[in-house]
Design a protein around this motif. Structure first.
Motif, mmCIF file in Angstrom:
data_model
loop_
_atom_site.group_PDB
_atom_site.id
_atom_site.type_symbol
_atom_site.label_atom_id
_atom_site.label_comp_id
_atom_site.label_asym_id
_atom_site.label_seq_id
_atom_site.Cartn_x
_atom_site.Cartn_y
_atom_site.Cartn_z
ATOM 1 N N CYS A 230 0.158 3.043 3.648
ATOM 2 C CA CYS A 230 0.538 2.501 4.957
ATOM 3 C C CYS A 230 1.560 1.372 4.859
ATOM 4 N N CYS B 219 -5.796 -0.120 5.597
ATOM 5 C CA CYS B 219 -6.193 1.281 5.821
ATOM 6 C C CYS B 219 -7.300 1.727 4.873
ATOM 7 N N HIS C 89 -7.178 2.353 1.799
ATOM 8 C CA HIS C 89 -6.697 3.236 0.733
ATOM 9 C C HIS C 89 -6.884 2.549 -0.614
ATOM 10 N N CYS D 165 -6.385 -1.423 -0.175
ATOM 11 C CA CYS D 165 -5.620 -1.884 0.979
ATOM 12 C C CYS D 165 -6.614 -2.301 2.060
ATOM 13 N N CYS E 240 0.843 -1.198 0.000
ATOM 14 C CA CYS E 240 0.000 0.000 0.000
ATOM 15 C C CYS E 240 0.878 1.247 0.000
HETATM 16 ZN ZN ZN Z 1 -2.879 0.827 3.445
#
Ligand code: ZN
Length: 110
Positions: free
Chosen positions: A9, A32, A34, A29, A6
């Motif tokens: 993160c 997180c 994302h 992801c 990711c």
């Molecule tokens: Zn992430």
């Protein structure tokens, strides 16, 4: 999972998440939430172009015309306008005695 990390993160639990409008694979992801694509081809608008757009706006040209001439997308232009609306003050606190007089004169006439 699938060798991806990711960009937000550095997490490695990445799953496929549909496609972008360009047809590229999107990823999500799981750590997180994302969302991202790989090797994105978006080219940022240069600061010179932004300055040119602002100058053309002050000349009161049509928005579509500015987009055509400068070569920016209308969605970018709309976002740029939203940003300008937030940052540029719209009201100037002044009290003009001339306009007050004119309005009272009109009131007397009617
Ligand atoms: Zn992430």
């Amino acid at each position: 999972m699938n060798g991806l990390t990711c960009p937000a993160c550095e997490g490695v639990y990445i799953v496929k998440n549909g496609h972008a409008h360009t047809g590229k694979q999107r990823y999500l992801c799981r750590v997180c939430r994302h969302q991202f694509t790989l090797n994105h081809t978006r080219t940022p608008i240069s600061p010179e172009t932004v300055i040119l757009v602002d100058r053309l706006l002050s000349e009161r040209l049509s928005h579509r015309g500015i987009c055509r001439v400068v070569g920016v997308s209308r969605s970018w232009f709309r976002r740029h306008l939203q940003m300008l609306i937030k940052t540029v003050p719209h009201a100037i606190e002044t009290e003009s005695p001339a306009s007050k007089k004119a309005s009272t004169l009109q009131d007397q006439r009617s």
